[in-house]
Design an enzyme around this catalytic site. Structure first.
Site, PDB file in Angstrom:
ATOM      1  CG  ASP A  18      -2.035   0.937   1.636  1.00  0.00           C
ATOM      2  OD1 ASP A  18      -1.803   1.946   0.408  1.00  0.00           O
ATOM      3  OD2 ASP A  18      -3.143   0.958   1.894  1.00  0.00           O
ATOM      4  CG  HIS A  43      -4.477   2.422  -1.283  1.00  0.00           C
ATOM      5  ND1 HIS A  43      -4.839   2.544   0.646  1.00  0.00           N
ATOM      6  CD2 HIS A  43      -5.873   3.405  -1.244  1.00  0.00           C
ATOM      7  CE1 HIS A  43      -5.581   3.634   0.247  1.00  0.00           C
ATOM      8  NE2 HIS A  43      -6.071   3.792  -0.028  1.00  0.00           N
TER       9      HIS A  43
END
Length: 232
Positions: free
Chosen positions: A170, A201
């Site tokens: 992420d 993400h």
């Protein structure tokens, strides 16, 4: 955008819109779908529609209404992405949680559904965590929630089940933040954390270039089992 409910704020001095997807027959429970920084866009509405098809009353409140009602942005369009970052900078998460709490009250009192959960994405993942610590929500799920590592001092207040989906690559939640989340939450009896190796993400978005089909299917299946166990 098709908002079909108006929810009063806790102060009773204002109201905000929400997208509502209703199942056929009596809802098995209700789930609040908490937006990303892109507003209640087509992807969030699709999340609601899928939950309704599974038998849940699904409600997505417009949490950016204080900035501008009805914001709807596409994360794959660069100008929309920059607008979303600007809106996030203007947003007040504490007021978002108050709006989510008002949505819980709306569902229980106006819709007559006692069991209420929530699922949030990105900003919504953070808000799902905050909802678990600050309200009496029955179950919460957060996908790639940002800044949770900075709010671990609230973890003692989690009274009902919480599940967090953490992609290890992420770009908005670096490895050190992920490590803090594990350190602060792995021992909590009400919290379950799932890591998704190499995913980034937004991997569970309904559409667009961020989606990872295999990762999204796995995370969503875990979420479905979690809600079935804790809401139904």
């Amino acid at each position: 955008m098709a908002f079909n409910a108006q929810i009063e704020t806790l102060s009773g001095e204002d109201s905000f819109g929400a997208y509502v997807a209703r199942p056929e027959g009596t809802p098995r429970a209700a789930i609040i779908v908490i937006q990303e920084i892109f507003g209640v866009n087509e992807g969030i509405r699709q999340k609601c529609d899928k939950l309704a098809a599974a038998g849940y009353l699904a409600v997505a409140p417009d949490l950016f209404w204080r900035i501008e009602p009805g914001i709807e942005l596409d994360p794959d369009v660069e100008s929309d992405f920059q607008k979303a970052l600007d809106y996030m900078g203007k947003n007040n998460p504490d007021k978002n949680v108050r709006d989510i709490e008002a949505t819980i009250h709306f569902i229980r009192r106006q819709e007559g559904v006692a069991k209420v959960g929530c699922v949030g994405y990105c900003l919504g993942g953070k808000l799902a965590y905050m909802t678990a610590t600050r309200t009496d929500i029955d179950a919460s799920v957060g996908y790639y929630g940002v800044m949770i590592d900075q709010m671990l001092n609230e973890a003692h207040a989690i009274a009902h089940p919480l599940m967090l989906h953490i992609p290890t690559a992420d770009g908005f939640v670096p490895p050190e933040a992920q490590a803090k989340m594990h350190e602060g939450l792995d021992g909590h009896a009400k919290v379950t954390l799932h890591d998704y190796e190499g995913l980034d993400h937004g991997f569970a978005t309904e559409m667009g270039k961020r989606r990872d089909e295999e990762g999204a299917d796995l995370a969503d299946s875990r979420t479905a089992e979690f809600f079935a166990a804790n809401l139904v």
